[in-house]
Design an enzyme around this catalytic site. Structure first.
Site, PDB file in Angstrom:
ATOM      1  N   HIS A 129       0.693  -1.057   0.031  1.00 56.15           N
ATOM      2  CA  HIS A 129      -0.166   0.077  -0.172  1.00 56.15           C
ATOM      3  C   HIS A 129       1.037   1.734   0.192  1.00 56.15           C
ATOM      4  CE1 HIS A 129       0.142   1.485   4.692  1.00 56.15           C
ATOM      5  NE2 HIS A 129      -0.277   0.262   4.817  1.00 56.15           N
ATOM      6  N   ASP A 141       5.595   2.898   7.392  1.00 51.98           N
ATOM      7  CA  ASP A 141       4.361   2.284   7.035  1.00 51.98           C
ATOM      8  C   ASP A 141       3.993   3.969   6.376  1.00 51.98           C
ATOM      9  OD1 ASP A 141       1.622   0.908   6.754  1.00 51.98           O
ATOM     10  OD2 ASP A 141       1.284   1.930   9.041  1.00 51.98           O
ATOM     11  N   GLU A 175      -5.469   2.283   1.775  1.00 51.37           N
ATOM     12  CA  GLU A 175      -5.653   0.741   3.357  1.00 51.37           C
ATOM     13  C   GLU A 175      -6.268   0.890   3.901  1.00 51.37           C
ATOM     14  OE1 GLU A 175      -2.339  -1.802   5.403  1.00 51.37           O
ATOM     15  OE2 GLU A 175      -2.690  -0.283   5.008  1.00 51.37           O
ATOM     16  N   GLU A 176      -5.261   2.214   4.579  1.00 49.46           N
ATOM     17  CA  GLU A 176      -5.467   2.633   5.810  1.00 49.46           C
ATOM     18  C   GLU A 176      -6.628   2.566   6.389  1.00 49.46           C
ATOM     19  OE1 GLU A 176      -2.873   2.125   8.239  1.00 49.46           O
ATOM     20  OE2 GLU A 176      -1.122   2.578   6.701  1.00 49.46           O
ATOM     21  N   ASP A 204       4.459  -5.255   3.606  1.00 48.94           N
ATOM     22  CA  ASP A 204       4.053  -4.138   4.762  1.00 48.94           C
ATOM     23  C   ASP A 204       4.595  -3.709   6.292  1.00 48.94           C
ATOM     24  OD1 ASP A 204       2.113  -2.380   5.909  1.00 48.94           O
ATOM     25  OD2 ASP A 204       0.224  -2.782   6.087  1.00 48.94           O
ATOM     26  N   HIS A 291       2.251   4.605  13.165  1.00 48.77           N
ATOM     27  CA  HIS A 291       1.025   5.302  13.215  1.00 48.77           C
ATOM     28  C   HIS A 291       1.413   7.029  13.704  1.00 48.77           C
ATOM     29  CE1 HIS A 291      -2.386   2.798  11.498  1.00 48.77           C
ATOM     30  NE2 HIS A 291      -1.084   2.719  10.449  1.00 48.77           N
TER      31      HIS A 291
END
Length: 322
Positions: A129, A141, A175-176, A204, A291
């Protein structure tokens, strides 16, 4: 990698945005996991400095666009343009697949690139992603998986080996927000197109600073070349339990397509046994910046990134190169 959520069901879409697959170009392949070792030995060493250069570009794109590359932002669209430009210059057939249902309003497209060699009835699909969260630039990420995939695609084009099977690359949107881009792609495939995909490989978070070496569905035949490569480095990989159902391999798995992939871990904590095996800090998250705004270029484990990039090449060469 997105956080776990309840998976909704969707109806089938009618056509694949990137078009129907071309006719077969060579004889059917031996797709068994026990392909001759000579194929694996022929795989090139993917230059991790070039992978990091792609990360630097993605970081600069985020910096020019509010500090992130969320799927609905100009930062994501500029990321697509960067990857697309590199692929087109290398000779790929590249398509932007608009996500017309199920994605967040305003989300950018999936990016699909096909190397126009090999048997189109035997497709090996490699994906990552490209979007990130709004909190930061998303270098681990999932800049890490996206950049490793891009340099593998460029290396394949540069080497231009004889192909017995077809290779396709994908960079997923949204994706998130719930695996939405990859779900849309899978829904868009006809039954024939689904049957042509022999395996999907997902990448990922492959550069976690306190990471481990994890493989999705590690005991399956699809995972065999990935595990063999990391085993050859003495890494003793483990099953990616943390990532189960949480990334873009899941829609393919749900559709009955064999899946695997590499990961180095997100917010779960490293065990004492894992720290003894791989180094790092027991009791701390695999990626302390998961994140968060600190998921920058300093949040990249170059050694892990290198092992992932080379393992992708090993798998690609074993599954698809003549």
């Amino acid at each position: 990698m997105r956080r776990r959520f309840a998976v909704a069901s969707f109806s089938l879409a009618v056509v694949l945005g990137c078009g129907t697959l071309p006719a077969a170009a060579s004889a059917p392949a031996d797709t068994s996991p026990s392909a001759p070792a000579v194929e694996a030995l022929a795989a090139p060493d993917v230059d991790v400095t070039k992978v990091r250069a792609h990360l630097s570009e993605l970081s600069a794109i985020a910096g020019r666009n509010g500090g992130n590359r969320r799927s609905t932002t100009q930062g994501y669209r500029d990321s697509v343009a960067y990857v697309k430009g590199k692929l087109q210059a290398a000779g790929y057939t590249v398509t932007e697949q608009a996500c017309t249902s199920g994605c967040t309003s305003g989300a950018g497209p999936n990016l699909i690139a096909e190397w126009p060699r090999g048997d189109a009835n035997n497709v090996y699909l490699f994906g990552a992603h490209l979007d990130g969260v709004s909190a930061g630039p998303g270098m681990n990420d999932n800049g890490s998986g996206s950049a490793a995939l891009l340099e593998n695609a460029l290396t394949l084009a540069q080497q231009n080996p004889a192909m017995r099977n077809r290779v396709r690359f994908a960079w997923w949107t949204d994706e998130e927000q719930g695996l939405n881009g990859s779900k849309f792609y899978v829904r868009s495939l006809s039954s024939t197109q689904r049957s042509q995909i022999r395996a999907y490989y997902n990448f990922d978070m492959v550069a976690s600073t306190n990471g481990g070496y994890f493989i999705n569905r590690i005991t399956t035949s699809a995972a065999a070349p990935m595990k063999a490569y990391w085993d050859s480095l003495g890494l003793r990989p483990e099953e990616n339990t943390e990532g189960a159902g949480r990334s873009d391999d899941y829609p393919f798995q749900q559709a009955g397509i064999p899946t695997s992939g590499y990961a180095m871990g997100a917010s779960a904590r490293k065990t004492t046994a894992q720290a003894a095996k791989w180094g790092g800090t027991a009791g701390s998250a695999y990626d302390p910046c998961y994140h968060r705004s600190c998921d920058t270029l300093t949040n990249v484990n170059t050694t892990g990134l290198n092992h992932a990039a080379d393992g992708i090449a090993h798998t690609l060469w074993q599954q698809a190169v003549s």
